[in-house]
Enzyme design. Structure first.
Site, short mmCIF file in Angstrom:
data_model
loop_
_atom_site.label_atom_id
_atom_site.label_comp_id
_atom_site.label_asym_id
_atom_site.label_seq_id
_atom_site.Cartn_x
_atom_site.Cartn_y
_atom_site.Cartn_z
N ARG A 40 -7.68 13.67 5.92
CA ARG A 40 -7.37 12.27 5.65
C ARG A 40 -8.57 11.36 5.99
NH1 ARG A 40 -5.21 8.15 2.79
NH2 ARG A 40 -4.46 6.45 4.10
N THR A 70 1.52 3.78 4.39
CA THR A 70 2.36 2.58 4.55
C THR A 70 3.80 2.88 4.12
OG1 THR A 70 0.46 1.13 4.26
CG2 THR A 70 2.63 0.16 3.90
N ASN A 89 -2.90 0.39 7.01
CA ASN A 89 -4.29 0.83 7.13
C ASN A 89 -5.22 -0.33 7.48
OD1 ASN A 89 -4.22 3.73 6.32
ND2 ASN A 89 -3.29 2.87 4.47
N PHE A 123 -8.46 -0.84 7.35
CA PHE A 123 -9.46 -1.26 6.35
C PHE A 123 -8.81 -2.03 5.21
CE2 PHE A 123 -8.69 1.36 2.62
CZ PHE A 123 -7.86 2.35 3.12
N ASP A 124 -7.56 -1.65 4.89
CA ASP A 124 -6.84 -2.27 3.78
C ASP A 124 -6.37 -3.67 4.17
OD1 ASP A 124 -5.60 -2.28 1.26
OD2 ASP A 124 -3.82 -1.21 1.97
N ASP A 133 0.86 -1.17 0.00
CA ASP A 133 0.00 0.00 0.00
C ASP A 133 0.90 1.23 0.00
OD1 ASP A 133 -2.32 1.69 0.49
OD2 ASP A 133 -1.53 1.86 2.54
N ALA A 134 0.41 2.35 -0.53
CA ALA A 134 1.25 3.56 -0.60
C ALA A 134 0.97 4.53 0.55
CB ALA A 134 1.03 4.26 -1.94
N TYR A 135 -0.24 5.09 0.59
CA TYR A 135 -0.54 6.17 1.53
C TYR A 135 -0.68 5.65 2.96
CZ TYR A 135 -1.68 8.44 -2.88
OH TYR A 135 -1.63 8.94 -4.16
N SER A 190 -2.55 0.81 -4.92
CA SER A 190 -2.99 2.00 -4.19
C SER A 190 -4.31 2.55 -4.71
CB SER A 190 -1.91 3.07 -4.31
OG SER A 190 -2.36 4.31 -3.83
N ASN A 191 -5.02 3.22 -3.81
CA ASN A 191 -6.20 3.98 -4.19
C ASN A 191 -5.86 5.16 -5.10
OD1 ASN A 191 -8.30 2.63 -2.87
ND2 ASN A 191 -8.10 3.82 -0.99
N LYS A 210 -10.44 0.24 -2.48
CA LYS A 210 -10.28 -0.71 -1.39
C LYS A 210 -11.28 -0.37 -0.28
CE LYS A 210 -5.21 -0.54 -1.89
NZ LYS A 210 -3.98 -0.25 -1.12
N SER A 239 0.53 -3.36 4.56
CA SER A 239 -0.25 -2.14 4.75
C SER A 239 -0.28 -1.73 6.21
CB SER A 239 -1.69 -2.33 4.25
OG SER A 239 -2.43 -1.12 4.39
#
Lengths: 249, 249
Positions: free
Chosen positions: B42, B15, B176, B178-179, B11-13, B117-118, B150, B174
């Site tokens: 956010r 992570t 996140n 939820f992810d 994951d990017a944001y 990523s989203n 996601k 990740s």
């Protein structure tokens, strides 16, 4: 607004009933944490409806309400076994109606009235009985039958299927931004109840407690498309939209 | 863990990249509000991915990032025209990588590495280039191709379609909650990066600022099913899962 309208459908949690009213029970269980737990719990409860819906893993609102409370307590390093979580979560079965709710419903009584809520059928049945609101409603509709939560279009489709009305014959009333978007997206005429005052914002940026942050996160109109048709500050203004000039009850 | 694993997908944001690093740009634009805007922005950004996905009304992550900032500023009664919103939102194109990211990626380089990523393709392209991480990745995958965010299963399906691997051949990383749920629900082996310290919780219930509340809301493991297989405190621990004993780079 009254022309061609055949039903007025209310959201329950946050619109007719004050979800913040669980704070007292929470504070008794965890002194000093009432406000903080209440805020995180509610935010997480709704997140969980969206996440499980998106994953196609439906669980009813009672289970998700308990899961969200469990999350909240863990995040704060507080301890509660399943029985204790269940006991605290029961505060959602006897939420306090907002002061403007009873009079509004009474004055609207000539209309066909219903609730469409994320709540499970058992939760809603208890909630409506405990507030003696059952006499006002033709139907109490739970999204549980659709196994998906608002703002999915399927959840709102229940209104037409159960009340025999088309979307343009429905006025939908909600205080929840995501619910307003979902109802508009589906095609209802939507009344937004914007109770949150600017009280919490006045002393920014100096002081933002968890209640103020909750209002900032969830008390404002969303900047997605699908805005409300009418915004009122109180349920008391809604009967006037139907020509009631405000007889006192 | 290295047996049968053919790709490590990040994951990017939140992570690899610190979404809190927009705070500096926000603070310059709105002095005194940096931390508060960053937190609400956010939270709302992710909410908007879930809500639009549930309504079947896809908009890409760049548009939703701007909408969420717009919401945040309105909620605080701050003013910004579309150009200014776009300018501030551009902070998401050059987020600061976490300190543990570069070394982790370098040590994992013998593996096939990707991002899922989203973020929109343009956002991710800028982000990866601006951090000089482009050399690490075989593929940068955006959910945009699926037009859903996601944790919808369709979003994760992109990995198999683009990398030619089955879910049990993928390790997904990740921070996140939820992810993590979504990736486990889809069938990946999941590593949770739990960076948030308990720092913010120590002085509860006396003082919870917006950053602490953000951590409480989004920094914990979800109490939904589908927990991570492995939890680490830093990306630095991940190469060891693949047998790397920690050569310094």
């Amino acid at each position: 607004m009254q022309q061609k309208i055949k039903a007025v459908v209310f959201d329950a949690y946050g619109t007719l009933y004050d979800v913040q009213s669980v704070e007292q029970a929470v504070e008794v269980a965890f002194p000093g944490y009432g406000s903080l737990i209440t805020a995180i719990w509610r935010i997480k409860q709704l997140e969980y409806t969206w996440l499980t819906s998106l994953m196609g893993r439906y669980e009813d609102f009672w289970d998700l309400t308990k899961r969200a409370l469990d999350y909240t307590l863990r995040s704060l390093h507080l301890e509660a076994d399943a029985g204790r979580v269940e006991q605290i979560a029961a505060a959602y079965l006897s939420l306090r109606p907002y002061d403007d709710a009873r009079n509004c419903l009474d004055r609207l009584a000539p209309q066909k009235l219903a609730i469409l809520s994320n709540g499970s059928p058992a939760m809603l049945s208890d909630l409506v009985k405990n507030s003696s609101f059952d006499r006002f409603f033709d139907r109490i509709l739970s999204v549980d039958r659709k196994r998906v939560f608002k703002p999915a279009a399927d959840a709102y489709a229940l209104v037409g299927e159960e009340l025999g009305v088309t979307p343009d014959e429905v006025v939908f009333v909600s205080s929840n931004g995501f619910d307003i978007c979902g109802a508009k997206n589906f095609g209802f005429t939507v009344v937004r109840v914007a109770r949150s005052t600017d009280r919490a914002l006045d002393d920014l940026p100096l002081k933002v407690d968890e209640r103020a942050l909750f209002d900032l996160l969830r008390g404002q109109a969303e900047t997605l498309d699908h805005s409300a048709d009418v915004t009122v500050r109180s349920l008391a203004e809604i009967p006037k939209l139907f020509g009631d000039q405000g007889r006192s009850v």
